[in-house]
Design a protein around this motif. Structure first.
Motif, PDB file in Angstrom:
ATOM      1  N   PRO A   1       2.704  16.129  43.631  1.00  0.00           N
ATOM      2  CA  PRO A   1       3.381  14.824  43.572  1.00  0.00           C
ATOM      3  C   PRO A   1       4.815  14.969  43.082  1.00  0.00           C
ATOM      4  O   PRO A   1       5.157  15.912  42.361  1.00  0.00           O
ATOM      5  N   ASP A   2       5.654  14.025  43.492  1.00  0.00           N
ATOM      6  CA  ASP A   2       7.024  14.007  42.979  1.00  0.00           C
ATOM      7  C   ASP A   2       7.041  13.717  41.484  1.00  0.00           C
ATOM      8  O   ASP A   2       7.870  14.257  40.745  1.00  0.00           O
ATOM      9  N   LEU A   3       6.126  12.848  41.055  1.00  0.00           N
ATOM     10  CA  LEU A   3       6.114  12.404  39.661  1.00  0.00           C
ATOM     11  C   LEU A   3       4.668  12.254  39.205  1.00  0.00           C
ATOM     12  O   LEU A   3       3.848  11.668  39.918  1.00  0.00           O
ATOM     13  N   ALA A   4       4.347  12.778  38.040  1.00  0.00           N
ATOM     14  CA  ALA A   4       3.038  12.580  37.421  1.00  0.00           C
ATOM     15  C   ALA A   4       3.265  12.004  36.029  1.00  0.00           C
ATOM     16  O   ALA A   4       4.142  12.468  35.295  1.00  0.00           O
ATOM     17  N   VAL A   5       2.476  10.986  35.669  1.00  0.00           N
ATOM     18  CA  VAL A   5       2.683  10.282  34.401  1.00  0.00           C
ATOM     19  C   VAL A   5       1.369  10.224  33.636  1.00  0.00           C
ATOM     20  O   VAL A   5       0.364   9.741  34.157  1.00  0.00           O
TER      21      VAL A   5
ATOM     22  N   ARG B   1       8.099  16.415  38.513  1.00  0.00           N
ATOM     23  CA  ARG B   1       8.471  15.920  37.192  1.00  0.00           C
ATOM     24  C   ARG B   1       7.220  15.395  36.516  1.00  0.00           C
ATOM     25  O   ARG B   1       6.362  14.771  37.164  1.00  0.00           O
ATOM     26  N   LEU B   2       7.100  15.644  35.228  1.00  0.00           N
ATOM     27  CA  LEU B   2       5.922  15.247  34.465  1.00  0.00           C
ATOM     28  C   LEU B   2       6.364  14.463  33.236  1.00  0.00           C
ATOM     29  O   LEU B   2       7.154  14.954  32.419  1.00  0.00           O
ATOM     30  N   LEU B   3       5.847  13.232  33.105  1.00  0.00           N
ATOM     31  CA  LEU B   3       6.195  12.366  31.978  1.00  0.00           C
ATOM     32  C   LEU B   3       4.976  12.181  31.081  1.00  0.00           C
ATOM     33  O   LEU B   3       3.869  11.959  31.562  1.00  0.00           O
ATOM     34  N   GLY B   4       5.201  12.245  29.791  1.00  0.00           N
ATOM     35  CA  GLY B   4       4.101  12.026  28.854  1.00  0.00           C
ATOM     36  C   GLY B   4       4.554  12.234  27.431  1.00  0.00           C
ATOM     37  O   GLY B   4       5.585  12.861  27.165  1.00  0.00           O
ATOM     38  N   PHE B   5       3.782  11.699  26.499  1.00  0.00           N
ATOM     39  CA  PHE B   5       4.110  11.881  25.089  1.00  0.00           C
ATOM     40  C   PHE B   5       4.042  13.355  24.696  1.00  0.00           C
ATOM     41  O   PHE B   5       4.774  13.802  23.811  1.00  0.00           O
ATOM     42  N   ALA B   6       3.154  14.113  25.328  1.00  0.00           N
ATOM     43  CA  ALA B   6       3.008  15.525  24.980  1.00  0.00           C
ATOM     44  C   ALA B   6       3.946  16.435  25.772  1.00  0.00           C
ATOM     45  O   ALA B   6       3.958  17.645  25.548  1.00  0.00           O
ATOM     46  N   ALA B   7       4.710  15.856  26.703  1.00  0.00           N
ATOM     47  CA  ALA B   7       5.665  16.662  27.455  1.00  0.00           C
ATOM     48  C   ALA B   7       6.794  17.121  26.528  1.00  0.00           C
ATOM     49  O   ALA B   7       7.083  16.464  25.515  1.00  0.00           O
ATOM     50  N   PRO B   8       7.440  18.237  26.855  1.00  0.00           N
ATOM     51  CA  PRO B   8       8.517  18.736  25.984  1.00  0.00           C
ATOM     52  C   PRO B   8       9.617  17.713  25.718  1.00  0.00           C
ATOM     53  O   PRO B   8      10.223  17.714  24.644  1.00  0.00           O
ATOM     54  N   ASP B   9       9.877  16.854  26.694  1.00  0.00           N
ATOM     55  CA  ASP B   9      10.929  15.853  26.531  1.00  0.00           C
ATOM     56  C   ASP B   9      10.371  14.471  26.236  1.00  0.00           C
ATOM     57  O   ASP B   9      11.066  13.463  26.339  1.00  0.00           O
ATOM     58  N   GLY B  10       9.091  14.392  25.850  1.00  0.00           N
ATOM     59  CA  GLY B  10       8.465  13.102  25.584  1.00  0.00           C
ATOM     60  C   GLY B  10       8.894  12.503  24.257  1.00  0.00           C
ATOM     61  O   GLY B  10       9.313  13.206  23.340  1.00  0.00           O
TER      62      GLY B  10
END
Length: 305
Positions: free
Chosen positions: A70-74, A94-103
């Protein structure tokens, strides 16, 4: 991914709609329990549901994804690497989440709707926690104008005693209200006990887990919905139906309805501290709520503008 229950999904609607607006040309796939497909469709934000669930509100270890990355996973499910891992395994761009490095940081006491909107906002995606209403169900209510009692919840710690629900039901019926009781597929015994204690006719008993379209129509057309902190309370909020929600052990500051005269919350914290929302016995804070308080809250709903 938000592989949780009905109330969890409804609390995530503002975030899902924010993603829909941010990615209007993409297919938006929600990884969640198969039974929530009709709810996901009703949000207007989800194109497809990917069945995903694990026992006991755990994180699905693997997502049954067969398409390209996927282009984006959240991660709208949790705040740790366990919930991020099945999404990362899809190799999204791209991966979005509280546990992501940039979250962003996780705040334990934050309201659930605010939490997921803040996650997206931190990544530059505008999100409005108030964007939570669902369109009115197309079908008629099976009990228009009734007071709906829903005694069940995801755990016994959030279930107010049946005898108090029965007292409320008898008092409301004495005032001329039609009172109906609902329950999930695994709550038939609870529904039957309440119906017997309150002497409700069979026509006013909706056990066995109503199909979503009928449950939504029942809630949307209700005079009031009375329940603990569970999915039906969130459904009442989503359909702007008057509600009285009985809280304990989790406070309304984390899962309650938005401030509005049509929604009343009852909450009596005490010296025993925060209880277990998945406990085996009714929480002390919940037990401090009396039948008289519930009836008073229903009266206040009737007087609201």
């Amino acid at each position: 991914m938000r592989a949780l229950g009905l109330g969890d999904l409804l609390a995530g609607v503002p975030a899902l709609r924010a993603l829909r607006r941010a990615c209007p040309d993409h297919e938006l796939v929600l990884a969640g329990p198969a039974g929530l497909g009709p709810v996901a469709a009703a949000t207007g934000a989800v194109d497809r549901l990917l069945p995903a669930a694990a026992p006991g509100r755990a994180v699905p270890a693997v997502l049954d994804w067969t398409g390209p990355p996927p282009d984006l996973a959240v991660d709208l499910h949790g705040n740790g690497p366990v919930s991020l891992r099945p999404l990362a395994a899809l190799h999204p761009r791209r991966l979005l989440g509280f546990a992501a490095p940039d979250g962003p940081p996780w705040y334990a006491e934050e309201h659930e709707r605010d939490r997921w909107c803040r996650l997206l906002t931190s990544y530059g995606i505008d999100a409005d926690p108030a964007d939570l209403l669902l369109p009115r169900p197309p079908g008629p209510s099976p009990a228009p104008g009734a007071v709906v009692l829903h005694p069940g919840a995801g755990a016994p710690s959030r279930c107010w005693p049946v005898d108090r629900y029965a007292a409320v039901a008898e008092a409301l019926r004495a005032r001329g209200h039609r009172v109906v009781v609902t329950g999930g597929a695994d709550e038939n015994d609870l529904v039957a006990r309440l119906a017997k204690d309150a002497r409700l006719p069979d026509t006013d008993v909706f056990g066995g887990g109503l199909p979503y379209d009928r449950l939504a129509a029942l809630v949307a057309g209700a005079h009031a919905v009375i329940s603990g902190d569970t999915g039906v309370a969130h459904l009442a909020v989503a359909h702007a139906a008057p509600s009285v929600t009985l809280f304990g052990p989790v406070p309304p500051s984390r899962w309650g309805p938005p401030a509005h005269p049509r929604h009343r919350v009852l909450w009596h914290p005490g010296p025993d501290g925060a209880g277990d929302p998945h406990g085996d016995t009714p929480d002390p804070a919940l037990l401090r709520i009396t039948a008289g308080e519930v009836l008073h809250a229903v009266d206040a709903l009737s007087e609201a503008p």
